[in-house]
Write a protein that holds these residues in place. Structure first.
Motif, short mmCIF file in Angstrom:
data_model
loop_
_atom_site.label_atom_id
_atom_site.label_comp_id
_atom_site.label_asym_id
_atom_site.label_seq_id
_atom_site.Cartn_x
_atom_site.Cartn_y
_atom_site.Cartn_z
N ASP A 176 0.82 -1.21 0.00
CA ASP A 176 0.00 0.00 0.00
C ASP A 176 0.86 1.26 0.00
O ASP A 176 0.41 2.32 0.45
CB ASP A 176 -0.97 0.01 1.19
CG ASP A 176 -0.26 0.05 2.54
OD1 ASP A 176 0.99 -0.11 2.59
OD2 ASP A 176 -0.96 0.22 3.56
N LEU A 177 2.08 1.16 -0.53
CA LEU A 177 2.98 2.31 -0.50
C LEU A 177 2.38 3.52 -1.20
O LEU A 177 2.40 4.64 -0.67
CB LEU A 177 4.32 1.95 -1.14
CG LEU A 177 5.33 3.11 -1.26
CD1 LEU A 177 5.62 3.74 0.08
CD2 LEU A 177 6.62 2.64 -1.93
N GLU A 178 1.83 3.34 -2.39
CA GLU A 178 1.28 4.49 -3.11
C GLU A 178 0.17 5.15 -2.31
O GLU A 178 0.11 6.39 -2.21
CB GLU A 178 0.77 4.07 -4.49
CG GLU A 178 0.25 5.25 -5.30
CD GLU A 178 -0.30 4.85 -6.66
OE1 GLU A 178 -0.57 5.77 -7.46
OE2 GLU A 178 -0.46 3.65 -6.92
N LEU A 179 -0.70 4.36 -1.72
CA LEU A 179 -1.78 4.91 -0.90
C LEU A 179 -1.22 5.68 0.28
O LEU A 179 -1.68 6.79 0.58
CB LEU A 179 -2.68 3.77 -0.41
CG LEU A 179 -3.79 4.17 0.56
CD1 LEU A 179 -4.76 5.15 -0.09
CD2 LEU A 179 -4.53 2.93 1.06
N ARG A 180 -0.21 5.13 0.93
CA ARG A 180 0.36 5.79 2.11
C ARG A 180 1.02 7.11 1.72
O ARG A 180 0.93 8.11 2.44
CB ARG A 180 1.37 4.86 2.79
CG ARG A 180 0.82 3.51 3.22
CD ARG A 180 -0.02 3.59 4.48
NE ARG A 180 0.77 3.92 5.65
CZ ARG A 180 1.45 3.01 6.38
NH1 ARG A 180 1.45 1.73 6.01
NH2 ARG A 180 2.10 3.37 7.45
#
Length: 207
Positions: free
Chosen positions: A105-109
């Motif tokens: 979920d890096l992009e979301l974070r």
């Protein structure tokens, strides 16, 4: 132009785990060796500067799918190298492939924290660092590589050639710079943390 790093600039430290120094696994048995022994000190300097400036810090932790890998979170070698333990409020991303963006979920974070620019350092230059940098550049992040705060191991080619780790590192940086990121030395990046940081030219773009 690159101007001072503010809260939109995250420091992404890739796989700073004890297992990266198990050279006989990464480098091809008895020939295993690594370049840039100063990489950890430079990463610590970046980490200290980001924390002092209250800027966002992101760590990846690799939990390999490979049975023999030392980068498994249940092993002692999967632990972070001393001094790289995350503090409260810092982002931890657990991944099981090279890219920090795939299956995480890096992009979301990053979006949740308003991070649009990344400064990347860590291990290994030509594996997880390069894969993550390529994706970050393609996804539109303003991406900077602290190339002297990265390192890699030698590799044995299919014909048995033992490729020197510094050569692999240098070629990997050359592949990334100007296409997926702007590669800068740690000292230059540290100079961009602060209100009086100078403006520098940004060198990156996609074909």
């Amino acid at each position: 132009m690159i101007r001072q790093f503010g809260p939109e600039t995250g420091l992404l430290l890739i796989d700073v785990q004890k297992g990266v120094n198990v050279f006989d696994h990464w480098g091809g048995g008895s020939t295993g060796r690594r370049n840039n022994p100063e990489a950890e000190d430079r990463m610590r300097a970046l980490l200290n500067a980001w924390r002092a400036g209250d800027l966002p810090v992101i760590f990846t932790r690799h939990d390999s799918r490979e049975a023999a890998s030392p980068l498994k979170l249940h092993l002692p070698t999967g632990a972070m190298i001393d001094g790289f333990e995350a503090q409260d409020g810092e982002i931890i991303i657990e991944k099981d492939v090279n890219s920090a963006f795939v299956g995480t979920d890096l992009e979301l974070r990053l979006r949740q924290h308003g991070i649009t620019r990344l400064v990347v350092a860590g291990f290994f230059t030509n594996f997880c660092v390069e894969t993550s940098v390529r994706m970050a550049g393609n996804m539109g992040y303003d991406t900077y590589l602290a190339h002297d705060a990265c390192a890699t191991c030698n590799r044995i080619g299919p014909d048995g050639t033992d490729y020197d780790p510094q050569v692999l590192h240098d070629i990997s940086v050359a592949n990334m710079h100007g296409e997926f990121c702007t590669a800068l030395e740690t000292g230059t990046l540290l100079g961009l943390v602060g209100a009086d940081a100078p403006a520098l030219e940004r060198v990156q773009g996609n074909e």
